[in-house]
Design a protein around this motif. Structure first.
Motif, PDB file in Angstrom:
ATOM      1  N   LYS A  70       0.860  -1.182   0.000  1.00  0.00           N
ATOM      2  CA  LYS A  70       0.000   0.000   0.000  1.00  0.00           C
ATOM      3  C   LYS A  70       0.895   1.230   0.000  1.00  0.00           C
ATOM      4  O   LYS A  70       1.862   1.317   0.751  1.00  0.00           O
ATOM      5  N   GLU A  71       0.559   2.212  -0.849  1.00  0.00           N
ATOM      6  CA  GLU A  71       1.434   3.379  -0.969  1.00  0.00           C
ATOM      7  C   GLU A  71       0.625   4.630  -1.285  1.00  0.00           C
ATOM      8  O   GLU A  71      -0.304   4.600  -2.103  1.00  0.00           O
ATOM      9  N   LEU A  72       0.984   5.731  -0.629  1.00  0.00           N
ATOM     10  CA  LEU A  72       0.412   7.046  -0.879  1.00  0.00           C
ATOM     11  C   LEU A  72       1.463   7.912  -1.543  1.00  0.00           C
ATOM     12  O   LEU A  72       2.613   7.965  -1.084  1.00  0.00           O
ATOM     13  N   GLU A  73       1.080   8.614  -2.593  1.00  0.00           N
ATOM     14  CA  GLU A  73       2.003   9.465  -3.337  1.00  0.00           C
ATOM     15  C   GLU A  73       1.362  10.824  -3.581  1.00  0.00           C
ATOM     16  O   GLU A  73       0.172  10.909  -3.885  1.00  0.00           O
ATOM     17  N   PHE A  74       2.146  11.901  -3.466  1.00  0.00           N
ATOM     18  CA  PHE A  74       1.609  13.235  -3.720  1.00  0.00           C
ATOM     19  C   PHE A  74       2.749  14.165  -4.132  1.00  0.00           C
ATOM     20  O   PHE A  74       3.932  13.884  -3.886  1.00  0.00           O
ATOM     21  N   GLY A  75       2.373  15.283  -4.759  1.00  0.00           N
ATOM     22  CA  GLY A  75       3.387  16.241  -5.178  1.00  0.00           C
ATOM     23  C   GLY A  75       2.800  17.293  -6.090  1.00  0.00           C
ATOM     24  O   GLY A  75       1.582  17.454  -6.209  1.00  0.00           O
ATOM     25  N   VAL A  76       3.685  18.034  -6.766  1.00  0.00           N
ATOM     26  CA  VAL A  76       3.247  19.118  -7.645  1.00  0.00           C
ATOM     27  C   VAL A  76       4.270  19.309  -8.762  1.00  0.00           C
ATOM     28  O   VAL A  76       5.476  19.150  -8.556  1.00  0.00           O
ATOM     29  N   SER A  77       3.780  19.620  -9.940  1.00  0.00           N
ATOM     30  CA  SER A  77       4.612  20.017 -11.065  1.00  0.00           C
ATOM     31  C   SER A  77       4.472  21.525 -11.241  1.00  0.00           C
ATOM     32  O   SER A  77       3.367  22.073 -11.152  1.00  0.00           O
ATOM     33  N   PHE A 409      14.058  18.287 -12.449  1.00  0.00           N
ATOM     34  CA  PHE A 409      14.115  19.484 -13.296  1.00  0.00           C
ATOM     35  C   PHE A 409      13.925  19.050 -14.740  1.00  0.00           C
ATOM     36  O   PHE A 409      14.631  18.153 -15.232  1.00  0.00           O
ATOM     37  N   LEU A 410      12.947  19.663 -15.420  1.00  0.00           N
ATOM     38  CA  LEU A 410      12.721  19.430 -16.841  1.00  0.00           C
ATOM     39  C   LEU A 410      12.933  20.722 -17.602  1.00  0.00           C
ATOM     40  O   LEU A 410      12.638  21.805 -17.085  1.00  0.00           O
ATOM     41  N   TYR A 411      13.397  20.582 -18.831  1.00  0.00           N
ATOM     42  CA  TYR A 411      13.508  21.750 -19.682  1.00  0.00           C
ATOM     43  C   TYR A 411      12.935  21.416 -21.051  1.00  0.00           C
ATOM     44  O   TYR A 411      13.407  20.499 -21.736  1.00  0.00           O
ATOM     45  N   TYR A 412      11.864  22.149 -21.421  1.00  0.00           N
ATOM     46  CA  TYR A 412      11.278  22.051 -22.750  1.00  0.00           C
ATOM     47  C   TYR A 412      12.003  23.057 -23.636  1.00  0.00           C
ATOM     48  O   TYR A 412      11.952  24.261 -23.380  1.00  0.00           O
ATOM     49  N   PHE A 413      12.660  22.584 -24.664  1.00  0.00           N
ATOM     50  CA  PHE A 413      13.542  23.429 -25.461  1.00  0.00           C
ATOM     51  C   PHE A 413      12.760  24.477 -26.258  1.00  0.00           C
ATOM     52  O   PHE A 413      11.595  24.269 -26.609  1.00  0.00           O
ATOM     53  N   PRO A 414      13.394  25.618 -26.570  1.00  0.00           N
ATOM     54  CA  PRO A 414      12.697  26.706 -27.260  1.00  0.00           C
ATOM     55  C   PRO A 414      12.191  26.285 -28.643  1.00  0.00           C
ATOM     56  O   PRO A 414      12.834  25.506 -29.352  1.00  0.00           O
ATOM     57  N   LEU A 415      11.054  26.842 -29.002  1.00  0.00           N
ATOM     58  CA  LEU A 415      10.474  26.609 -30.323  1.00  0.00           C
ATOM     59  C   LEU A 415       9.738  27.865 -30.756  1.00  0.00           C
ATOM     60  O   LEU A 415       9.034  28.486 -29.960  1.00  0.00           O
ATOM     61  N   GLN A 416       9.894  28.224 -32.009  1.00  0.00           N
ATOM     62  CA  GLN A 416       9.193  29.374 -32.562  1.00  0.00           C
ATOM     63  C   GLN A 416       8.304  28.924 -33.705  1.00  0.00           C
ATOM     64  O   GLN A 416       8.699  28.123 -34.551  1.00  0.00           O
ATOM     65  N   THR A 417       7.070  29.436 -33.719  1.00  0.00           N
ATOM     66  CA  THR A 417       6.124  29.155 -34.789  1.00  0.00           C
ATOM     67  C   THR A 417       5.657  30.471 -35.389  1.00  0.00           C
ATOM     68  O   THR A 417       5.279  31.394 -34.666  1.00  0.00           O
ATOM     69  N   LYS A 418       5.694  30.557 -36.726  1.00  0.00           N
ATOM     70  CA  LYS A 418       5.219  31.744 -37.426  1.00  0.00           C
ATOM     71  C   LYS A 418       3.840  31.464 -38.016  1.00  0.00           C
ATOM     72  O   LYS A 418       3.619  30.420 -38.623  1.00  0.00           O
ATOM     73  N   LEU A 446       5.241  33.301 -32.440  1.00  0.00           N
ATOM     74  CA  LEU A 446       5.236  32.991 -31.004  1.00  0.00           C
ATOM     75  C   LEU A 446       6.409  32.075 -30.708  1.00  0.00           C
ATOM     76  O   LEU A 446       6.612  31.060 -31.384  1.00  0.00           O
ATOM     77  N   LYS A 447       7.198  32.433 -29.703  1.00  0.00           N
ATOM     78  CA  LYS A 447       8.351  31.637 -29.291  1.00  0.00           C
ATOM     79  C   LYS A 447       8.239  31.327 -27.807  1.00  0.00           C
ATOM     80  O   LYS A 447       7.936  32.224 -27.010  1.00  0.00           O
ATOM     81  N   SER A 448       8.485  30.065 -27.439  1.00  0.00           N
ATOM     82  CA  SER A 448       8.340  29.671 -26.033  1.00  0.00           C
ATOM     83  C   SER A 448       9.369  28.619 -25.643  1.00  0.00           C
ATOM     84  O   SER A 448       9.840  27.840 -26.477  1.00  0.00           O
ATOM     85  N   ASP A 449       9.704  28.625 -24.376  1.00  0.00           N
ATOM     86  CA  ASP A 449      10.408  27.517 -23.744  1.00  0.00           C
ATOM     87  C   ASP A 449       9.849  27.363 -22.331  1.00  0.00           C
ATOM     88  O   ASP A 449       9.161  28.254 -21.823  1.00  0.00           O
ATOM     89  N   ILE A 450      10.105  26.206 -21.715  1.00  0.00           N
ATOM     90  CA  ILE A 450       9.506  25.940 -20.406  1.00  0.00           C
ATOM     91  C   ILE A 450      10.504  25.241 -19.489  1.00  0.00           C
ATOM     92  O   ILE A 450      10.802  24.056 -19.669  1.00  0.00           O
ATOM     93  N   PRO A 451      11.062  25.920 -18.498  1.00  0.00           N
ATOM     94  CA  PRO A 451      11.731  25.216 -17.403  1.00  0.00           C
ATOM     95  C   PRO A 451      10.660  24.773 -16.394  1.00  0.00           C
ATOM     96  O   PRO A 451       9.664  25.485 -16.180  1.00  0.00           O
ATOM     97  N   ALA A 452      10.829  23.615 -15.813  1.00  0.00           N
ATOM     98  CA  ALA A 452       9.822  23.097 -14.883  1.00  0.00           C
ATOM     99  C   ALA A 452      10.498  22.359 -13.739  1.00  0.00           C
ATOM    100  O   ALA A 452      11.497  21.652 -13.936  1.00  0.00           O
ATOM    101  N   LEU A 453       9.953  22.527 -12.550  1.00  0.00           N
ATOM    102  CA  LEU A 453      10.371  21.771 -11.376  1.00  0.00           C
ATOM    103  C   LEU A 453       9.216  20.864 -10.944  1.00  0.00           C
ATOM    104  O   LEU A 453       8.042  21.251 -11.024  1.00  0.00           O
ATOM    105  N   MET A 454       9.560  19.679 -10.475  1.00  0.00           N
ATOM    106  CA  MET A 454       8.566  18.750  -9.934  1.00  0.00           C
ATOM    107  C   MET A 454       9.059  18.260  -8.577  1.00  0.00           C
ATOM    108  O   MET A 454      10.224  17.893  -8.419  1.00  0.00           O
ATOM    109  N   PHE A 455       8.161  18.272  -7.612  1.00  0.00           N
ATOM    110  CA  PHE A 455       8.467  17.803  -6.276  1.00  0.00           C
ATOM    111  C   PHE A 455       7.443  16.733  -5.891  1.00  0.00           C
ATOM    112  O   PHE A 455       6.234  16.907  -6.135  1.00  0.00           O
ATOM    113  N   GLY A 456       7.925  15.651  -5.296  1.00  0.00           N
ATOM    114  CA  GLY A 456       7.011  14.594  -4.901  1.00  0.00           C
ATOM    115  C   GLY A 456       7.488  13.843  -3.687  1.00  0.00           C
ATOM    116  O   GLY A 456       8.669  13.863  -3.329  1.00  0.00           O
TER     117      GLY A 456
END
Length: 462
Positions: A70-77, A409-418, A446-456
């Motif tokens: 039995k296991e309980l898991e929780f966290g946030v992105s 730590f995740l990093y979504y690499f930059p992308l530009q769309t015209k 539009l150009k975007s990138d996304i750094p993200a942290l996740m804790f669990g």
């Protein structure tokens, strides 16, 4: 208080943020969030054949049966979407020409919690609540030409003279908030080396979108212009199924299927100077997802590869809002139907990742490629999260007794769309009348990138 005459424009693309979609647009970052917990996030989202976490309810419920505890898991992105939107209107009349470049950032917290409970040697139950995608975003006071190309005074009907009244420019703002949440109940049953899993998803969604107009200096908002849309609390249902087969002591293969789900985004909308609000009927679909995974693992080492396919084009090429009243203005008159070409494309993803345990520490790494859902024909100012594709990740875990703590730590690499000249966003900003169409003069990107942290964190129980 200042009031203006109703604005006559081409049907406007909705400001939806998927987050993530979703969605947004669903929508936003949630569409391509590689996993729903910090452990799998550290492996680039690779999980279909690795398994072993209570959050398997959201990706492959068959894997609930991999553990007898039995296991309980929780966290946030915590994805942090960083975007730069640019556009320009290159007209021979300098009083109509303009250029915008605006940066905006969106932090979209995506929490999760799940519980795994073995019911017998063969049967395991899992339940959880999580947000697969969502967020909010806005662009503020972008330069625009007046929709008719007239002076601000003549177009708005306001008795303002001088440079402000003579100007042919206005300012325009957009904002949107969208979230999808899921409550999943799943079972896993073991037959020899085969695990079979199935889950029922109860889905909640809510959206708010708003458009505002300002005078050429941005000093005051024009009342009786733009729109304000809010959906009701939308509820729907979906399903998820999974198979995991142990080929040998160290090799597993897995398949996962997630059904499509219709989100009834019915609500109401205030449009221009019309009195009160009118009802809105609308639906958005979460796509089907197929996944195939393979893993190799020993007691302290696991590595896996995942391949996924998202069937967007069968559900999300257009998004139509039907109003109870014919209030929505176009260059051809008012209408009660607002069709928008979002043009989401089918997408596939491939990921690789693994983890290594050394005493109390766990080290993880992974990478993933996602083919684009959003392309030039559907680009607008707020579609950032769903646009980003490729990512890499690093994760660290620590075990202490019955507790385990994870950080990624995740990093979504930059992308530009015209944007294309035929897109709804272009038409909305380059059509001055039924006979005055200047789509070749409007450009946007539009150009975007996304750094993200996740804790669990997770805890096992005897």
């Amino acid at each position: 208080m200042l009031y203006a005459k109703p604005r006559k424009i081409f049907p406007l693309f909705p400001i939806t943020l998927l987050l993530g979609i979703a969605t947004q647009d669903i929508i936003s970052v949630g569409i391509f969030q590689p996993s729903h917990n910090a452990r799998y996030g550290g492996m680039g989202g690779t999980n279909l054949a690795i398994g072993g976490s209570p959050m398997d309810i959201g990706t492959n419920p068959a894997n609930l049966g991999l553990s007898s505890k039995k296991e309980l898991e929780f966290g946030v992105s915590l994805p942090y979407i960083r975007s730069t939107y640019k556009d320009q209107f290159l007209d021979s009349d300098p009083s109509l020409a303009y250029e915008n470049s605006q940066k905006y950032n969106v932090l979209a917290p995506l929490p999760y919690i799940a519980l795994r409970v073995p019911l017998s040697e063969r049967l395991t139950y899992g339940v959880g609540i999580y947000i697969p995608g969502g967020g909010n975003g806005n662009v503020n006071q972008l330069f625009r030409a007046t929709p008719t190309g007239q002076s601000f005074q003549n177009w708005s009907g306001l008795n303002i003279s001088g440079p402000i009244g003579d100007s042919k420019r206005i300012k325009e703002s957009y904002s949107s908030t969208f979230y999808v949440a899921k409550n999943t109940h799943a079972l896993s049953y073991k037959i020899g080396n085969l695990l079979i899993g199935a889950g029922l998803e109860v889905i909640y969604a809510h959206q708010i979108a708003e458009q505002k107009y300002y005078d050429p200096t941005g000093t005051f908002q024009l009342q009786g212009q733009g729109f304000y849309y809010r959906s009701q609390n939308a509820f729907s249902a979906g399903g998820i199924f999974g198979l995991t087969y142990r080929i040998s002591d160290s090799v597993k293969a897995a398949y996962s299927y997630q059904t499509s789900a219709r989100l009834p985004l019915d609500g109401d909308m205030q449009v221009g100077a019309n009195p009160g609000r009118t009802g809105v009927s609308a639906s958005f679909f979460l796509p089907e997802r197929h996944g195939l995974g393979f893993s190799y693992g020993k007691e302290n080492f696991r590595v896996g590869v995942d391949f996924l396919y998202y069937n967007y084009s069968s559900y999300d090429t257009t998004y139509k809002q039907v109003l109870a009243s014919s209030w929505y203005p176009t260059v051809f008159g008012t209408t009660n139907t607002v069709p928008q070409n979002i043009d989401y494309h089918d997408s596939w993803a491939a990921g690789i990742g693994g983890e290594y345990e050394s005493d109390s520490w766990i080290y993880r790494a992974g990478a993933r490629h996602n083919a684009g859902v959003l392309r030039s024909d559907g680009t607008n100012a707020l579609q950032a999260g769903i646009m980003v594709q490729d990512l890499a990740s690093l994760g660290l875990g620590y075990k202490s007794g019955k507790w385990k703590f994870d950080m990624t730590f995740l990093y979504y690499f930059p992308l530009q769309t015209k944007g294309k000249t035929s897109s709804d966003w272009t038409l909305a900003h380059s059509v001055f009348s039924a006979t005055d169409v200047r789509i070749q003069e409007f450009r946007h990107s539009l150009k975007s990138d996304i750094p993200a942290l996740m804790f669990g964190a997770s805890r096992t129980f005897d």
